[in-house]
Each structure stands twice: as structure tokens, then as C-alpha cells.
Design an enzyme around this catalytic site. Structure first.
Site, PDB file in Angstrom:
ATOM      1  N   LYS A 168      -1.149  17.977  -4.626  1.00  0.00           N
ATOM      2  CA  LYS A 168      -2.471  17.753  -4.030  1.00  0.00           C
ATOM      3  C   LYS A 168      -2.735  18.877  -3.033  1.00  0.00           C
ATOM      4  O   LYS A 168      -3.160  18.630  -1.893  1.00  0.00           O
ATOM      5  CB  LYS A 168      -2.506  16.394  -3.319  1.00  0.00           C
ATOM      6  CG  LYS A 168      -2.571  15.192  -4.237  1.00  0.00           C
ATOM      7  CD  LYS A 168      -3.937  14.934  -4.855  1.00  0.00           C
ATOM      8  CE  LYS A 168      -4.950  14.529  -3.814  1.00  0.00           C
ATOM      9  NZ  LYS A 168      -6.296  14.306  -4.426  1.00  0.00           N
ATOM     10  N   ASP A 214       7.669   9.424  -6.625  1.00  0.00           N
ATOM     11  CA  ASP A 214       7.912   7.978  -6.580  1.00  0.00           C
ATOM     12  C   ASP A 214       6.818   7.247  -7.348  1.00  0.00           C
ATOM     13  O   ASP A 214       7.082   6.363  -8.172  1.00  0.00           O
ATOM     14  CB  ASP A 214       7.952   7.530  -5.113  1.00  0.00           C
ATOM     15  CG  ASP A 214       8.258   6.053  -4.966  1.00  0.00           C
ATOM     16  OD1 ASP A 214       9.147   5.555  -5.680  1.00  0.00           O
ATOM     17  OD2 ASP A 214       7.599   5.388  -4.144  1.00  0.00           O
ATOM     18  N   ASP A 269      -3.504  13.240  -8.899  1.00  0.00           N
ATOM     19  CA  ASP A 269      -4.384  12.126  -9.288  1.00  0.00           C
ATOM     20  C   ASP A 269      -4.886  12.303 -10.722  1.00  0.00           C
ATOM     21  O   ASP A 269      -4.853  11.379 -11.542  1.00  0.00           O
ATOM     22  CB  ASP A 269      -5.539  11.942  -8.284  1.00  0.00           C
ATOM     23  CG  ASP A 269      -6.213  13.251  -7.863  1.00  0.00           C
ATOM     24  OD1 ASP A 269      -5.768  14.332  -8.313  1.00  0.00           O
ATOM     25  OD2 ASP A 269      -7.190  13.198  -7.082  1.00  0.00           O
ATOM     26  N   ASP A 296       7.004   5.117 -11.377  1.00  0.00           N
ATOM     27  CA  ASP A 296       6.712   3.717 -11.707  1.00  0.00           C
ATOM     28  C   ASP A 296       5.653   3.611 -12.801  1.00  0.00           C
ATOM     29  O   ASP A 296       5.692   2.690 -13.632  1.00  0.00           O
ATOM     30  CB  ASP A 296       6.274   2.938 -10.459  1.00  0.00           C
ATOM     31  CG  ASP A 296       7.459   2.518  -9.585  1.00  0.00           C
ATOM     32  OD1 ASP A 296       8.538   3.154  -9.696  1.00  0.00           O
ATOM     33  OD2 ASP A 296       7.317   1.572  -8.790  1.00  0.00           O
ATOM     34  N   TYR A 311       9.281  11.005   3.506  1.00  0.00           N
ATOM     35  CA  TYR A 311      10.533  10.265   3.612  1.00  0.00           C
ATOM     36  C   TYR A 311      11.428  10.766   4.743  1.00  0.00           C
ATOM     37  O   TYR A 311      12.522  10.231   4.947  1.00  0.00           O
ATOM     38  CB  TYR A 311      11.288  10.287   2.274  1.00  0.00           C
ATOM     39  CG  TYR A 311      10.680   9.364   1.249  1.00  0.00           C
ATOM     40  CD1 TYR A 311       9.457   9.649   0.668  1.00  0.00           C
ATOM     41  CD2 TYR A 311      11.323   8.191   0.869  1.00  0.00           C
ATOM     42  CE1 TYR A 311       8.889   8.796  -0.263  1.00  0.00           C
ATOM     43  CE2 TYR A 311      10.766   7.341  -0.070  1.00  0.00           C
ATOM     44  CZ  TYR A 311       9.550   7.645  -0.632  1.00  0.00           C
ATOM     45  OH  TYR A 311       8.991   6.798  -1.549  1.00  0.00           O
TER      46      TYR A 311
HETATM   47  C1  IPM Z   1      12.619   4.035  -5.264  1.00  0.00           C
HETATM   48  C2  IPM Z   1      12.155   3.093  -4.172  1.00  0.00           C
HETATM   49  C3  IPM Z   1      12.522   3.672  -2.825  1.00  0.00           C
HETATM   50  C4  IPM Z   1      11.727   4.950  -2.661  1.00  0.00           C
HETATM   51  C5  IPM Z   1      12.310   2.758  -1.614  1.00  0.00           C
HETATM   52  C6  IPM Z   1      13.012   1.461  -1.736  1.00  0.00           C
HETATM   53  C7  IPM Z   1      12.776   3.411  -0.363  1.00  0.00           C
HETATM   54  O1  IPM Z   1      10.809   2.840  -4.300  1.00  0.00           O
HETATM   55  O2  IPM Z   1      13.832   4.271  -5.368  1.00  0.00           O
HETATM   56  O3  IPM Z   1      11.790   4.482  -6.047  1.00  0.00           O
HETATM   57  O4  IPM Z   1      10.558   4.914  -2.269  1.00  0.00           O
HETATM   58  O5  IPM Z   1      12.306   5.989  -2.953  1.00  0.00           O
HETATM   59 MN    MN Z   2       9.916   3.679  -6.089  1.00  0.00          MN
END
Ligand code: IPM
Ligand code: MN
Ligand code: NAD
Length: 348
Positions: free
Chosen positions: A182, A239, A215, A243, A137
Site C-alpha cells: 500500500k 497475515d 486491496d 486467511d 508487530y
Molecule cells: C497468525 C495469528 C497471529 C498473527 C496472532 C495470534 C498474533 O493471527 O499466526 O496468523 O497475527 O500473526
Molecule cells: Mn493470522
């Protein structure tokens, strides 16, 4: 008592829709006597396309110096294909406000929304601590003909405080800690993470601290989520994991997050935002689930020291979901506005 000043940036897509429903939560906390004030900022794709401004230096300094925290909706708009405004607004705020810790809790609230066979909501209690300013990032790299590079940065200055927060939390909770890494491949960057983790493990002998390949972790999380408590990882790995964990909570619309400065330097020390993005597929349809931003606002209340209000919001979401109220993504029949109203009606 000084006012806790919140800067509100609704952003793009469903951002403004869910933010419109979260603002009454701020008013509710204020009306209960909390010293809270907030100011709306227009930054996002519309503002960028209309004025050319993503986030000016003047605005950045204003946010940094006059606010205690930010409440953020989402950024991302198909009209700006390179999403330069997301980088200039969201990634910049995380990085230049030194909000190095991104807490992404996974506390599923209703059994019927957990997609794993034989696993109930109360079986899962996970907190991800994602490093929030480095890894890939830092956006260093280049695209050349037939070739592209993305570089990742990992510094002791960012990794150590993140790991300290994670160790501290695991110790306070008496829960296991895993480092998602990793280092078997990313010998330099993740090698640094692993070394720092092993070093801190000596300082926290009572924490059951285990490094795990990121992983393999994803497989284990699906097979035995009960075995996990606190998970630490770099910006990219964190990240992805967050999710996956959103799915355990009922989907992208449910997951909250709070970024904060482990060693605050200036006034603005936190940014609350749902884990989801701008969901262009749902924008303008009154279909977005507001629970993610409600639960993020609860994290903000907790950060401000307002535990009663934080718990009240979390309880309202839990009770509503248990009663079958919700948007379609959480098996409900309500729109964003009606579900929000139902949630607020449960606040006491
Ligand atoms: C999050 C999003 C962001 C990230 C993107 C939009 C830059 O996916 O907040 O999880 O990758 O951090
Ligand atoms: Mn995200
Ligand atoms: P997304 O989270 O926007 O959407 C992924 C899926 O989840 C979609 O099917 C969407 O409909 C669903 N979803 C998301 N939020 C929901 C909600 N509140 N209620 C119900 N369903 C919901 O992720 P994406 O599609 O990968 O990205 C879309 C845009 O958002 C991109 O520009 C991306 O960069 C951006 N993004 C921004 C943030 C942020 O601002 N923090 C986070 C993630 C993605």
C-alpha cells in the site's frame, strides 16, 4: 547423525487437541529412521495463569540453544483479555529467533473444498511469504485518553531477505511474483518495500515481478487465483492474505505455515504452526480439524530434509479429503480424533 530436536508447545484452546494428534506423526517419522526427538513445553494460558510465567528468559534461551525447531499449536485465551502471553510467547519466538520468513502455502487438496465457482484444486498454487518480525508487530505505540497509536517498523534488514527468498522461489518455480503493498498511502514503510522490490527485480530479470496494491490483490485473488504464484508482503498484509487463502483450501483448519530464519544465527531455525488460532468456540468439543497441523508438520519434515515423510503426510491428507473423510468444517462427519486416526491410517 545428530538428533533433530523439536520443542513442542501446544498452547491454548484447540492447540492441545490438534497437537495430541500431530505428535504420533513425529513418532512415525522417528520409527522410519529419522533422527528426531521432541520435548513438550507447557507454555500457554493455563501455565501463565498457574505460575505467572509467560515465557521466561531462561526458557527462551533453552529453546534457542538446545532445539533445531519448534512445533506450535495455537495461543489465545479469553481468560487473558490482553493476550499478553501470545505476545510474550509466539511473537517473541518469531522475533527473537529472527524467524523473518513466514511461508504460508495455499495448495488446495480437494476440488469440493474450493469455494470459487469453476475453480478446481489444481488451478491454485500460491505461496505467501510474509515478513514475520516487523510492521505493526513491533507493538510500538500507546493508548492515551481519546487517542491511540500503533507504529509500524520496516527495515531493509528484514525486508531484503524476505524479498530475496520470494524472488528466489519465484525463479526456481518459474512462477509470477507479486508484491502486496500500500505504498500509495504508506509512503514511508511500504515505499521502502517497493523500492527494494524494484531493485531486486533488476537482479532477477527472468522473474515476472509485479507490485500490486494489497486491496486490489484481494479482489484479483477471488476473480483469477490462477494468475498468482508467489506473493510477498509485510507482516500485517501477509497475515490478512493468508486467511483469505485458507478459505481456498477449505477453511482455517486446513492452512499450514512454516516460519524460518533466512540467515540463521543460532541453532533454532524454524517454527511450524497451523495458520488458525485457538478457536475457543471449538475447544474441548473434538471438532477441530487437525489437517492444518498435519500439513505444518509436513513443512517441518521438508525443512529437516525429510521429503519422503513430508510428501507422505500431504498425500494422506489429500486422499482422505478426496474420500470424503474430514471434520465438519471440511464437509465431513468425523471428530478431530477420528479424522486424525483416518489420516494416520493412510500414512505409508
Ligand atoms: C497468525 C495469528 C497471529 C498473527 C496472532 C495470534 C498474533 O493471527 O499466526 O496468523 O497475527 O500473526
Ligand atoms: Mn493470522
Ligand atoms: P481462529 O483461527 O482461532 O478461529 C477463526 C474461525 O476458524 C473460528 O470459527 C474457528 O472455529 C475456525 N477454526 C479455526 N481453527 C479451526 C480448526 N482447526 N478446525 C476447524 N475450524 C477452525 O481465529 P480467531 O477466532 O480470530 O482467534 C481466536 C484466538 O486465537 C484469538 O485469541 C487469536 O488471537 C488467536 N490466534 C492465534 C493464532 C496462533 O496461535 N498462531 C492464530 C490466529 C489467532
Amino acid at each position: 547423525m545428530p538428533l533433530f530436536q523439536v520443542a513442542v508447545i501446544a498452547g491454548d484452546g484447540i492447540g492441545p487437541e490438534v497437537m495430541a494428534e500431530a505428535l504420533p506423526l513425529l513418532a512415525w517419522a522417528r520409527d522410519r529412521g529419522r533422527p528426531l526427538a521432541w520435548t513438550l513445553f507447557p507454555h500457554g494460558a493455563d501455565h501463565c495463569l498457574a505460575t505467572g510465567e509467560t515465557l521466561s528468559q531462561v526458557t527462551f534461551e533453552h529453546l534457542r540453544d538446545h532445539f533445531d525447531a519448534l512445533l506450535f499449536g495455537a495461543v489465545g485465551d479469553p481468560r487473558i483479555p490482553d493476550q499478553r502471553h501470545a505476545e510474550a510467547i509466539l511473537l517473541r519466538l518469531r522475533k527473537d529467533l529472527a524467524l523473518g520468513v513466514n511461508l504460508r502455502p495455499c495448495l488446495p487438496l480437494a476440488d469440493h473444498l474450493v469455494p470459487l465457482k469453476g475453480v478446481g484444486a489444481r488451478d491454485i498454487h500460491i505461496e505467501v511469504f510474509r515478513e514475520n518480525t516487523e510492521g505493526p508487530y513491533v507493538l510500538a505505540g500507546e493508548t492515551a485518553p481519546g487517542r491511540a497509536t500503533d507504529l509500524a517498523l520496516h527495515t531493509e534488514t528484514a525486508v531484503r531477505p524476505l524479498l530475496e527468498v520470494a524472488f528466489h522461489r519465484a525463479q526456481a518455480q518459474g512462477r509470477p511474483l507479486h508484491l502486496a503493498h500500500k505504498a500509495n498511502v504508506l509512503k514511508h514503510g511500504h515505499g521502502l518495500w517497493l523500492r527494494m522490490f524494484q531493485e531486486l527485480k533488476q537482479a532477477y530479470p527472468e522473474v515476472e515481478a509485479t507490485p500490486i496494491h494489497a486491496d486490489a490483490l484481494l479482489c484479483a485473488l477471488i476473480q483469477r487465483p490462477q494468475a498468482f504464484g508467489v506473493i510477498a508482503g509485510d507482516n500485517y498484509v501477509g497475515d490478512l492474505i493468508s486467511d483469505l487463502l485458507a478459505a481456498f483450501q477449505g477453511g482455517m483448519g486446513m492452512a499450514p505455515s512454516l516460519s524460518y530464519a533466512p540467515h540463521p544465527a543460532g541453532r533454532c531455525r524454524a517454527l511450524a504452526e497451523p495458520v488458525h488460532g485457538s478457536a475457543p468456540d471449538l475447544a474441548g468439543k473434538d471438532l477441530a480439524n487437525p489437517a492444518g497441523i498435519f500439513l505444518s508438520t509436513a513443512l517441518l519434515f521438508r525443512f529437516a530434509g525429510w521429503e519422503t515423510e513430508a510428501l507422505a503426510v500431504e498425500k494422506a491428507v489429500q486422499q482422505a479429503l478426496e474420500a470424503g473423510e474430514g471434520t465438519p468444517d471440511v464437509k465431513g462427519t468425523l471428530g478431530c480424533r477420528a479424522f486424525s486416526a483416518a489420516l494416520r491410517a493412510r500414512l505409508h
